[in-house]
Design an enzyme around this catalytic site. Structure first.
Site, PDB file in Angstrom:
ATOM      1  N   GLY A 373       0.786  -1.231   0.000  1.00 18.10           N
ATOM      2  CA  GLY A 373       0.000   0.000   0.000  1.00 18.10           C
ATOM      3  C   GLY A 373       0.816   1.278   0.000  1.00 18.10           C
ATOM      4  N   GLY A 396       1.159  -7.952   1.693  1.00 16.40           N
ATOM      5  CA  GLY A 396       1.636  -9.223   2.243  1.00 16.40           C
ATOM      6  C   GLY A 396       1.598 -10.347   1.214  1.00 16.40           C
TER       7      GLY A 396
END
Ligand code: AMP
Length: 419
Positions: A373, A396
């Site tokens: 992000g 992730g």
């Protein structure tokens, strides 16, 4: 099965998307990237004459109903994006009737899956150390299967298109796939694209391969750092972890962010880099602040000689030059995590230098993959989004895929041996 080959006409498709979009205090979407990311899959199914059941999570409601995480808040935005009405099922586990009534071209969105603890399949309210945890987990896993079975019962086929959660073995991202045969489950277009981007980086690596890892901590990235040390030619480590490395060598770091219990980890990374012949690029200087704020006074210090009362919030000018030089000439680039507190306009130059160097290398033929992000936010902030090769929607999940782990969301469709 692939989404291109599947005949959706007259079929109901249940699609796991990642609509975990950020909302402001009025429930308004502040960044709709994730909705746009899923549109090719959703529109394709509708265009082919299928009916759509959309499911997602939002936030971390921890197995309880919470109005602020209700997906009802984004129904209108999804309807606008699809250009057709979207019905809403207020209880994702009791949507049988609404699903059964769906006609081709119609869309039903389910309420937040994580309102049920079964979605994540972890016991709620019991600490891991508690002896009751393991039996509770076992029971929850059984309930997770039942929950996944209910979701599966709504549709004829399952499409997994939530790359952001593909590294989790949740009811809707993986377990549900067990209730469909191989001909009736598939990855969506976004997942296919993300998996292909990872392959482009790891498959046939064009060298030099330069990775840039930033962010706040070394601890959350150590797995991927160690893994990358077996793959890259150069590794830039920047952001908050700079000071853990400086401290590990006895440096003075003032009030900078540091993980004192990870000093040996930092030294281990340096040793492994040496052993593998990887050039490790750390920031020799830092733009420091006398408080954690955009308007703080600024001073440049060596990263290992920061006086008390000052903290490093960005990579210094020498560091920026080193980063630029390291990225120049790269043919494969991976960037995850900012070089400083880029959210503060006065401390984003280090991240900008990296972004601009990546854009330049990309113009010269490099393949650049940006993920997580914050690095995506950086690229957007500096207007470089169309100057890099691929921006991943996963944080992730992307890192685990780059580490070479098989993502549960991919394995559920393609089998455990999937790439
Ligand atoms: P992560 O979630 O670990 O990728 O970290 C991203 C966050 O790290 C961003 O919000 C940055 O503001 C923060 N960050 C980067 N450099 C520093 C630094 N020198 N001190 C404090 N925070 C930092």
């Amino acid at each position: 099965m692939t989404i291109k080959d599947y005949k959706f006409a007259g079929k109901k498709a249940i699609v796991r998307v990642d609509f975990n979009v950020p909302l402001d205090e009025n429930g308004k979407i502040t960044d709709d990237t994730r909705i746009r990311g899923a549109l090719p899959t959703l529109k394709h199914i509708l265009d082919e004459g299928g009916a759509l059941i959309i499911m997602s999570h939002m936030g971390k409601p921890k197995g309880k109903v919470a109005a602020k995480y209700s997906l009802s808040q984004i129904v209108d935005a999804v309807a606008a994006a699809l250009g057709r009405p979207v019905q809403f099922a207020e209880d994702c586990a009791k949507a049988q009737d609404k699903a059964a009534a769906l006609k081709p071209g119609e869309v039903l969105m389910l309420e937040n899956l994580r309102f049920y603890p079964e979605e994540e399949g972890k016991p709620v309210g019991i600490e891991k150390e508690d002896p009751a945890y393991e039996p509770a987990k076992k029971e929850m896993k059984a309930r997770q299967k039942e929950f996944a079975k209910v979701l599966a019962s709504y549709a004829d086929c399952y499409v997994m298109d939530a790359f952001g959660t593909a590294h989790r073995k949740h009811a809707s991202t993986a377990v549900i796939a067990d209730y469909f045969d191989a001909d009736n489950k598939m990855l969506g277009f976004l997942m296919e694209k993300e998996v292909a981007a990872v392959d482009a980086v790891l498959g046939d690596i064009k060298r030099p391969f330069v990775a840039i890892m930033g962010g706040s901590k070394v601890s959350s990235k150590i797995g991927i750092i160690e893994n990358l040390l077996g793959k890259v030619d150069k590794l830039i480590l920047c952001g908050g972890m700079t000071y853990t490395f400086a401290k590990a060598h006895g440096g003075e770091i003032g009030n900078s962010i540091v993980e004192l219990d990870k000093l040996d980890v930092a030294l281990g990374v340096e040793e492994l880099a040496k052993k593998n012949g990887v050039e490790l690029v750390l920031a020799p200087d830092a733009i420091c602040a006398d408080s954690f704020s955009n308007d703080a006074n600024q001073k440049i210090f060596p990263s290992n000689a920061i006086p008390e009362g000052w903290e490093g919030l960005d990579a210094g000018p020498k560091a920026q030059e080193n980063f630029r030089n390291a990225i120049k000439g790269a043919k494969t680039i991976l960037w995850n995590g900012p070089a400083g507190v880029f959210e503060f306009d006065n401390f984003c130059d280090g991240s900008r230098a990296i972004g601009e160097a990546i854009a330049e290398a990309t113009a010269n033929g490099a393949f650049s993959l940006i993920g997580g992000g914050d690095s995506v936010a950086c690229v957007n902030k500096f207007g470089l989004a169309d100057k890099v090769s691929y921006i991943s929607t996963g944080g992730g999940a992307l890192l685990e895929a780059i580490e070479g782990k098989i993502l549960p969301g991919v394995a559920a469709i393609k089998g455990e041996g999937a790439k």
